[in-house]
Design a protein around this motif. Structure first.
Motif, PDB file in Angstrom:
ATOM      1  N   PRO A   1      16.735  21.948  -9.076  1.00 16.74           N
ATOM      2  CA  PRO A   1      15.976  22.139 -10.319  1.00 16.74           C
ATOM      3  C   PRO A   1      16.871  22.159 -11.549  1.00 16.74           C
ATOM      4  N   ASP A   2      18.152  22.505 -11.373  1.00 17.59           N
ATOM      5  CA  ASP A   2      19.049  22.551 -12.528  1.00 17.59           C
ATOM      6  C   ASP A   2      19.312  21.162 -13.111  1.00 17.59           C
ATOM      7  N   SER A   3      18.966  20.108 -12.378  1.00 20.20           N
ATOM      8  CA  SER A   3      19.207  18.756 -12.883  1.00 20.20           C
ATOM      9  C   SER A   3      18.034  18.226 -13.700  1.00 20.20           C
ATOM     10  N   TYR A   4      17.028  19.092 -13.944  1.00 17.51           N
ATOM     11  CA  TYR A   4      15.843  18.658 -14.679  1.00 17.51           C
ATOM     12  C   TYR A   4      15.702  19.448 -15.982  1.00 17.51           C
ATOM     13  N   THR A   5      14.948  18.868 -16.891  1.00 16.18           N
ATOM     14  CA  THR A   5      14.583  19.544 -18.133  1.00 16.18           C
ATOM     15  C   THR A   5      13.146  19.154 -18.447  1.00 16.18           C
ATOM     16  N   LEU A   6      12.568  19.778 -19.472  1.00 21.91           N
ATOM     17  CA  LEU A   6      11.176  19.511 -19.839  1.00 21.91           C
ATOM     18  C   LEU A   6      11.109  18.936 -21.246  1.00 21.91           C
ATOM     19  N   GLN A   7      10.139  18.073 -21.453  1.00 20.82           N
ATOM     20  CA  GLN A   7       9.863  17.493 -22.771  1.00 20.82           C
ATOM     21  C   GLN A   7       8.360  17.578 -23.010  1.00 20.82           C
ATOM     22  N   ILE A   8       7.965  18.096 -24.162  1.00 19.94           N
ATOM     23  CA  ILE A   8       6.548  18.265 -24.472  1.00 19.94           C
ATOM     24  C   ILE A   8       6.128  17.216 -25.486  1.00 19.94           C
ATOM     25  N   THR A   9       4.969  16.623 -25.280  1.00 18.84           N
ATOM     26  CA  THR A   9       4.358  15.721 -26.258  1.00 18.84           C
ATOM     27  C   THR A   9       2.925  16.176 -26.477  1.00 18.84           C
ATOM     28  N   TYR A  10       2.462  16.053 -27.721  1.00 23.99           N
ATOM     29  CA  TYR A  10       1.078  16.428 -28.038  1.00 23.99           C
ATOM     30  C   TYR A  10       0.680  15.714 -29.311  1.00 23.99           C
ATOM     31  N   SER A  11      -0.605  15.794 -29.652  1.00 20.47           N
ATOM     32  CA  SER A  11      -1.134  15.147 -30.849  1.00 20.47           C
ATOM     33  C   SER A  11      -1.456  16.184 -31.904  1.00 20.47           C
ATOM     34  N   ASP A  12      -1.018  15.893 -33.150  1.00 18.73           N
ATOM     35  CA  ASP A  12      -1.379  16.728 -34.290  1.00 18.73           C
ATOM     36  C   ASP A  12      -2.769  16.359 -34.772  1.00 18.73           C
ATOM     37  N   GLU A  13      -3.518  17.349 -35.199  1.00 16.11           N
ATOM     38  CA  GLU A  13      -4.772  17.077 -35.886  1.00 16.11           C
ATOM     39  C   GLU A  13      -4.462  16.565 -37.282  1.00 16.11           C
ATOM     40  N   PRO A  14      -5.308  15.711 -37.877  1.00 16.83           N
ATOM     41  CA  PRO A  14      -5.043  15.210 -39.221  1.00 16.83           C
ATOM     42  C   PRO A  14      -4.896  16.306 -40.255  1.00 16.83           C
ATOM     43  N   SER A  15      -5.543  17.437 -40.051  1.00 15.07           N
ATOM     44  CA  SER A  15      -5.479  18.520 -41.040  1.00 15.07           C
ATOM     45  C   SER A  15      -4.099  19.136 -41.120  1.00 15.07           C
ATOM     46  N   THR A  16      -3.271  18.933 -40.104  1.00 11.85           N
ATOM     47  CA  THR A  16      -1.936  19.533 -40.122  1.00 11.85           C
ATOM     48  C   THR A  16      -0.910  18.635 -40.764  1.00 11.85           C
ATOM     49  N   ILE A  17      -1.334  17.425 -41.222  1.00 11.42           N
ATOM     50  CA  ILE A  17      -0.385  16.463 -41.802  1.00 11.42           C
ATOM     51  C   ILE A  17      -0.407  16.575 -43.304  1.00 11.42           C
ATOM     52  N   ASN A  18       0.709  16.863 -43.873  1.00 15.00           N
ATOM     53  CA  ASN A  18       0.821  16.966 -45.324  1.00 15.00           C
ATOM     54  C   ASN A  18       1.618  15.781 -45.825  1.00 15.00           C
ATOM     55  N   THR A  19       0.904  14.678 -46.131  1.00 15.43           N
ATOM     56  CA  THR A  19       1.597  13.458 -46.546  1.00 15.43           C
ATOM     57  C   THR A  19       2.156  13.559 -47.931  1.00 15.43           C
ATOM     58  N   SER A  20       1.642  14.465 -48.695  1.00 17.59           N
ATOM     59  CA  SER A  20       2.146  14.559 -50.063  1.00 17.59           C
ATOM     60  C   SER A  20       3.563  15.051 -50.113  1.00 17.59           C
ATOM     61  N   SER A  21       3.933  15.909 -49.190  1.00 17.25           N
ATOM     62  CA  SER A  21       5.297  16.429 -49.181  1.00 17.25           C
ATOM     63  C   SER A  21       6.260  15.524 -48.448  1.00 17.25           C
ATOM     64  N   GLY A  22       5.714  14.548 -47.700  1.00 17.80           N
ATOM     65  CA  GLY A  22       6.585  13.645 -46.939  1.00 17.80           C
ATOM     66  C   GLY A  22       7.152  14.275 -45.696  1.00 17.80           C
ATOM     67  N   ASN A  23       6.708  15.473 -45.314  1.00 18.86           N
ATOM     68  CA  ASN A  23       7.229  16.159 -44.132  1.00 18.86           C
ATOM     69  C   ASN A  23       6.102  16.323 -43.135  1.00 18.86           C
ATOM     70  N   ILE A  24       6.200  15.622 -41.995  1.00 17.18           N
ATOM     71  CA  ILE A  24       5.122  15.650 -41.019  1.00 17.18           C
ATOM     72  C   ILE A  24       5.197  16.933 -40.202  1.00 17.18           C
ATOM     73  N   GLY A  25       4.077  17.669 -40.196  1.00 14.07           N
ATOM     74  CA  GLY A  25       3.979  18.836 -39.331  1.00 14.07           C
ATOM     75  C   GLY A  25       4.766  20.012 -39.817  1.00 14.07           C
TER      76      GLY A  25
END
Length: 870
Positions: A53-77
């Protein structure tokens, strides 16, 4: 789709596993979500029976809701409405920025990427989906989601990550990941530990790219420099995307401005399909760069059905649409996704040779070919020249062969050298006449067999790259090659490996890659070898001949392992990747990386089978069948009244007995063997045991067995072997008794003959005859008689010759007109002649009688000689 993520405590989390395992993903529940990531890895691997098990690691992927995206600041999430307290900002695995954007979170220094800026800071960038990393990005439509990705920290708690987000997937990944590094000339695949500083990787990069120094070399991704003092996991880099290597002191080094970043799909240089390019082949897994519905292209320059050649060199009908820049093709006029697309200005377009006079084909070849990358050449067929003329409008410009050469196309040069080149051309084009083995293979193997079989590390240690390239150039120029002038055997071994590695289609072929991998993955030894043998025999004749010759040679090298330290498993590791490899999918880097990492052990095992089991695969040697054993669940008394036939006889056995199953019938009755007796029995009375224990211990799946289970299997194997030994001992005892009985019968018959008076008298007569000296001289006297007879025979033959001569001379004399004799002289001569004839005739009669007598005497003498020779 996974179960609703907001109810993960009820439904569990979707866990993804590395390719090559028993399953791709699985819904899994945890008793406590407050555990650390390291503990979660331990639980996941234990449930799946995975070791280390020490030779493994975990990676998480998920989807943001559009309400959490602030495009005006240019910083996603990065706003306060983020789903979790651990926003996954600064992820290099997300959609690429425009050329002016930088990668980082906040100030850009915390994530190890130099230069400030944020991902997605340009409001005009179109972020798309990457099939390689599973990233879904957004365009200007605010209702579209963003796919996030982050490597998980072993010491953080599982609950600290956004488990309640949409479409959460937690991927179990190996710490050793395969990455691509491109320096503008070639692409190298390197394996890197994502937890180690990237500065350690630079030593390997220096070796692979033959750099004098790495002090002025930098790695980039998405056009931004990577902090080499950190590691991939801390920098949150998506390993499915390529790295760019630049030397700041090299004026010819790759310019970052020349690289066009294909959103979510890597990059391509000058728009060609060399690396991650948008050119695709039919029926492939198409990326979202081709998500252009056919009906959305209004007023195209040309459109209609044409024929296009796919990877298997078969022609498929596709609906083409030509715009002012691009050529799209679809499976139908209403398709919502293109099957492929090319940028016309980035391709050499010229007429291709056709087999029919009325048939016309166009060849589309990338102008900029990248060493080490997959180059796709497209062929489109027209029914006649009139149809070709209709499509020959801008941007399609057909070049002549000279035009192609003036534009630095490598294709025409390669075609002109195809008759001479040896390396990098199809193997069937490098053989001459009736010889099915290319000269470079024959000559390198001949050299090693005569000069290097006992060289330590042969094939494992590298030879001089410069020397290997010099020999390669001689072969490609068609020069006469004498490898025995070479003093470095490792260079000759490297030349053979280079030839195999540069074959455009590997020895075991791209087409059969999946079949060979599946065959080697079979646990059952006889089934595995039979399938591999079938696949090997289905290879093209030249491939089969070279493979058979090469594997026989490699097996011979292994017999010298005491001196060269190259045992079979070492040689299989060296030759495996050179014999078989998968065709790289230019649009799916992540899958390419994972498949290569997961399939490498199987490839090495396949090479091991080809070497170790050569006699079974390449010759007619019978493959040993694996025994199928069953355990009796109940006692079976059967019907043993003595009236049944031998073929319909029941097999009787007690409960718990181990039965050897010889045939599994479909009518519910099986046949088998128990304690030397054979017969049939109901299948419901027994339970099949796992594969033969000794075989099971050798299989891949057995790596997860506990020590106790292994011990029990070994005990069962020993028990089975002891039963077989006992059975053989009983059979040997029966044979021994039969032999002893036969010996006794022979001794009794001998004693009876010795007591027979007639036999005794004959034996005494023979013994006395041998003692008598006169009788003993008979064979010698017979030999003397034979000698005298031969002398007599020779004298008679000489006399006959004399007679013939005299007759001839008389006739000549009598007919000579110059010699005149009176009547008296003639009468005297005639009388002498007649007397001589009478004497000769008498002698002839005597000789005939003598010959007849000789035959009779000869037969008698032979019989006597045989008797007295006893």
């Amino acid at each position: 789709m996974a179960a609703p993520s907001s109810n993960y405590q009820l439904y569990g989390l979707k866990i993804g596993f590395p390719p090559g395992g028993l399953m791709r993903n699985k819904q899994m529940k945890f008793n406590d979500y407050g555990i650390t990531i390291k503990e979660a890895i331990q639980i996941i691997t234990n449930k799946q029976g995975m070791q280390n098990p020490d030779s493994y690691t975990l990676q998480i992927t998920y989807s943001d809701e559009p309400s959490t995206i602030n495009t005006s600041s240019g910083n996603i999430g990065s706003n306060n409405n983020s789903i979790s307290n651990t926003p996954l900002t600064g992820s290099i695995g997300m959609g690429p920025p425009p050329p002016s954007a930088s990668i980082g979170g906040g100030g850009g220094g915390d994530n190890g990427i130099t230069n400030s800026g944020n991902i997605g800071s340009s409001s005009n960038s179109d972020l798309k989906k990457s099939t390689s990393s599973g990233i879904v990005n957004v365009n200007n439509n605010s209702n579209a989601p963003i796919r996030r990705l982050k490597w998980m920290d072993d010491n953080e708690k599982l609950i600290s990550y956004p488990l309640s987000a949409h479409d959460v997937v937690i991927e179990l990944k190996k710490k050793y990941q395969l990455i691509k590094v491109y320096d503008g000339k070639q692409t190298m695949n390197l394996i890197v530990d994502i937890t180690k500083p990237l500065s350690d990787l630079m030593d390997l990069v220096s070796c692979k790219f033959k750099l004098r120094s790495t002090s002025d070399c930098k790695l980039f991704t998405y056009g931004k420099e990577i902090n080499l003092n950190s590691n991939i996991k801390n920098l949150n880099i998506d390993t499915s995307l390529p790295f760019i290597l630049r030397d700041n002191n090299d004026p010819n080094s790759l310019s970052l401005e020349s690289i066009q970043w294909d959103n979510g799909n890597g990059f391509f240089v000058g728009g060609n399909g060399g690396i991650g390019g948008i050119g695709s082949d039919d029926d492939d897994d198409i990326n979202n760069n081709l998500s252009v519905p056919a009906k959305s292209i209004i007023n195209p320059v040309r459109e209609g059905y044409l024929k296009k050649q796919d990877k298997k060199k078969s022609w498929k009908t596709r609906y083409f649409k030509l715009t002012d820049k691009y050529l799209y093709w679809y499976k139908s006029p209403t398709a919502i996704k293109a099957s492929g697309m090319i940028i016309c200005k980035d391709y050499h377009i010229k007429l291709a040779p056709s087999t029919h006079s009325k048939e016309v084909k166009l060849e589309f070849t990338p102008k900029h070919m990248i060493a080490g990358a997959t180059t796709i050449i497209h062929y489109i067929r027209f029914e006649n020249e009139q149809e070709l003329k209709q499509w020959t409008v801008l941007p399609i410009v057909i070049e002549s062969s000279n035009d192609s050469g003036s534009n630095n196309s490598q294709t025409s040069g390669n075609q002109s050298m195809i008759g001479k080149k040896v390396f990098g051309v199809p193997i069937e084009k490098t053989v001459n006449g009736n010889n099915e083995i290319p000269a470079v293979v024959l000559q390198t193997i001949d050299y090693i067999e005569k000069k290097a079989m006992d060289i330590v590390g042969i094939f494992r240690l590298s030879g001089s790259v410069l020397t290997i390239e010099q020999w390669k150039a001689k072969y490609d120029k068609g020069e006469k090659v004498d490898l025995f002038q070479e003093v470095d055997p490792h260079a000759v071994a490297g030349l053979l490996k280079l030839y195999l590695r540069e074959l455009p289609d590997p020895l075991l072929t791209y087409e059969k890659y999946d079949n060979f991998i599946a065959a080697q993955s079979i646990d059952d030894f006889p089934s595995r070898i039979k399938l591999i043998k079938h696949l090997v025999k289905s290879l093209p004749p030249v491939n089969y001949a070279v493979l058979s010759y090469l594997m026989a040679f490699v097996a011979k090298v292994a017999t010298h392992s005491a001196a060269n330290k190259m045992q079979v498993h070492n040689l299989s590791t060296v030759f495996g990747p050179n014999l078989i490899k998968d065709r790289q999918d230019s649009g799916d880097y992540g899958n390419n990386v994972q498949v290569l990492v997961e399939d490498t052990p199987i490839i090495n095992a396949l090479a091991l089978s080809l070497i170790r089991d050569y006699q079974y695969i390449f010759t007619d040697k019978e493959i040993p069948e694996q025994k199928i054993l069953a355990k009796a669940l109940y006692e079976y008394a059967g019907n043993d009244d003595g009236t049944t036939s031998e073929d319909d006889k029941d097999l009787l056995f007690p409960k718990g007995a181990t039965i050897k199953v010889t045939q599994q019938g479909t009518d519910g009755w099986w046949t088998g063997e128990y304690q030397g007796k054979q017969g049939k029995f109901p299948a419901s009375y027994v339970e099949l045991l796992p594969h033969s224990p000794s075989t099971l211990l050798r299989t891949k799946s057995n790596s997860n067995l506990t020590k106790k289970k292994k011990f029990m299997l070994e005990m069962e194997s020993t028990k089975t072997k002891n039963q077989e030994i006992d059975k053989n001992i009983k059979q040997l005892e029966i044979t021994k008794k039969e032999l002893e009985s036969t010996i006794n019968d022979l001794e009794n018959e001998k004693a009876t003959l010795e007591n027979d008076p007639t036999i005794k008298a004959m034996m005494n007569l023979i013994a006395n005859a041998k003692i008598n000296k006169d009788i003993a001289m008979i064979p010698k006297n017979i030999d003397v008689l034979f000698q005298k007879f031969e002398e007599y025979k020779a004298s008679h033959e000489a006399l006959a010759t004399t007679k013939t001569t005299l007759i001839d001379e008389y006739e000549q004399f009598n007919n000579n007109p110059k010699k005149r004799l009176d009547t008296k002289e003639k009468e005297q001569i005639q009388q002498k002649y007649d007397n001589l004839s009478i004497i000769i005739d008498k002698s002839q009669k005597i000789r005939s009688k003598s010959i007849n007598s000789k035959k009779i005497i000869n037969d008698d003498l032979v019989e006597l000689k045989k008797i007295f020779s006893l």
